[in-house]
Scaffold this motif. Sequence first.
Motif, PDB file in Angstrom:
ATOM      1  N   SER A  58       0.950  -1.161  -0.045  1.00  0.00           N
ATOM      2  CA  SER A  58       0.302   0.209   0.204  1.00  0.00           C
ATOM      3  C   SER A  58       0.829   1.169  -0.169  1.00  0.00           C
ATOM      4  N   GLY A  59       0.275   2.321  -0.545  1.00  0.00           N
ATOM      5  CA  GLY A  59       1.195   3.443  -0.700  1.00  0.00           C
ATOM      6  C   GLY A  59       0.189   4.893  -0.769  1.00  0.00           C
ATOM      7  N   VAL A  60       0.528   5.889  -0.275  1.00  0.00           N
ATOM      8  CA  VAL A  60      -0.202   7.071  -0.313  1.00  0.00           C
ATOM      9  C   VAL A  60       0.871   8.181  -0.679  1.00  0.00           C
ATOM     10  N   GLY A  61       0.516   9.056  -1.642  1.00  0.00           N
ATOM     11  CA  GLY A  61       1.385  10.281  -2.016  1.00  0.00           C
ATOM     12  C   GLY A  61       0.347  11.575  -1.717  1.00  0.00           C
ATOM     13  N   TYR A  62       0.958  12.388  -1.743  1.00  0.00           N
ATOM     14  CA  TYR A  62       0.304  13.654  -1.687  1.00  0.00           C
ATOM     15  C   TYR A  62       1.013  15.183  -1.892  1.00  0.00           C
ATOM     16  N   GLY A  63       0.329  16.235  -1.797  1.00  0.00           N
ATOM     17  CA  GLY A  63       1.014  17.427  -2.008  1.00  0.00           C
ATOM     18  C   GLY A  63       0.344  18.444  -2.262  1.00  0.00           C
ATOM     19  N   VAL A  64       0.907  19.775  -2.152  1.00  0.00           N
ATOM     20  CA  VAL A  64       0.261  21.096  -2.497  1.00  0.00           C
ATOM     21  C   VAL A  64       1.176  22.139  -3.295  1.00  0.00           C
ATOM     22  N   LYS A  65       0.814  22.709  -4.104  1.00  0.00           N
ATOM     23  CA  LYS A  65       1.719  23.627  -5.029  1.00  0.00           C
ATOM     24  C   LYS A  65       1.001  25.032  -4.775  1.00  0.00           C
ATOM     25  N   GLY A  66       1.608  25.946  -4.501  1.00  0.00           N
ATOM     26  CA  GLY A  66       0.871  27.366  -4.701  1.00  0.00           C
ATOM     27  C   GLY A  66       1.972  28.196  -5.554  1.00  0.00           C
ATOM     28  N   SER A  67       1.160  29.300  -6.475  1.00  0.00           N
ATOM     29  CA  SER A  67       1.904  30.084  -7.238  1.00  0.00           C
ATOM     30  C   SER A  67       1.239  31.362  -7.602  1.00  0.00           C
ATOM     31  N   VAL A  68       2.184  32.339  -7.441  1.00  0.00           N
ATOM     32  CA  VAL A  68       1.563  33.665  -7.481  1.00  0.00           C
ATOM     33  C   VAL A  68       2.836  34.648  -8.064  1.00  0.00           C
ATOM     34  N   ALA A 109       6.317  24.487  -3.386  1.00  0.00           N
ATOM     35  CA  ALA A 109       5.524  23.193  -3.457  1.00  0.00           C
ATOM     36  C   ALA A 109       6.138  22.222  -2.512  1.00  0.00           C
ATOM     37  N   ALA A 110       5.250  21.348  -1.784  1.00  0.00           N
ATOM     38  CA  ALA A 110       5.499  20.417  -0.911  1.00  0.00           C
ATOM     39  C   ALA A 110       4.906  19.270  -0.980  1.00  0.00           C
TER      40      ALA A 110
END
Length: 366
Positions: free
Chosen positions: A245-255, A261-262
């Motif tokens: 099993s595995g889970v990946g995740y992240g968030v990216k913000g641009s302005v 990004a993390a």
Amino acid sequence: MNKNSFKKSAMVLTLTSALGTSMAASAAVELYNAEGTSFSVDGYFNAFYVNREDAVLDTRDTRIKMGFLPNTIGFNFRKEMGDLVLGGRSSFWTSINDSLDSPTDTAIDVRQFYATVDGAFGQVLIGKDFGLFARSNIFLDEILMGFGSPGAAGGVSFGNIRAGYPYPTPSAQITYRSPDLSGFKIAVGALDPADTVTGAGDENSAPRIESEITYTVDLDGVVLTGWLNGRYQSSSNGNTTIDSSGVGYGVKGSVAGFSIAASGFDSKANSPVLVVNEALTEDRADGYLIQASYAFGPNKIVLSHGKTDAEILNLKTESNTFGFFHDVNSNFKLVAEYNMYEDKNRTSGVLSTDTDTIAMGAIVIF
């Protein structure tokens, strides 16, 4: 998993690593378009001057190599059929670093060979394509067109694979993608399972299941993208069962040219490098990647830091990259990059790799 298993994974990765996320959509040359039928071709060509110092081996080596993305050519098909749109893509990826081992020969692998059926319901993909687990982790990597951490001698570099995320290995699959749901998109796929146990009587009673949810929103010029993806499969052989099993995740913000990004992943009984048929244990692996970039005019500066901690390989890695990208025009890009990479035995702390790499490359896209 022992060192030989990791070496096996590395050799497979030289044939099937890295990827071009949106070449077909962003830079394709249309060859035919009439009566609802279209055909286009896209290509990606690159080479890097690479100078690497290896503190463990006490050597300095110079190469002319591919970057994180190999050279590729892709063919795209589209036909309108009433309420449905039928499509397809085949892409061929080639090494430029194999001729000294096998003169005039070139290794070519096929990472995408699929058909799509689109309608009001969304899309169904049938064939071979990249997986969904860790897909956005790598597709949104700021150094996707750069060089990153070292790879095997005859292939591509590894970018941030095994130093922040695993590789979404191209696999046979049947995948459903939803239409845009107010910024949300959902993908669920049944993929060809990997044999994670060995010996006579190996059994995979169900496919590997992978999925990804993405969300994108524009808040008065601040563009935010978040994602969550996962994988599950079970393999058995007699009294031995391996649940992966595995889970990946992240968030990216641009302005205003700035981007932060993390991302990260956590998995059990999964190689932190890529999916292959090999016996695994139910040990864990996790990692993260943090990046910042600033784009000004035709230029972009990138800072990248990634780590992976893998019980399953008894391995710890760290990769730090500074990159500079310059668009000469929409089809021609120059890259300069400095990478520091190390991996070590997580039990003993003994370094097996400690390298500083300078890479300067040119990329032509059509």
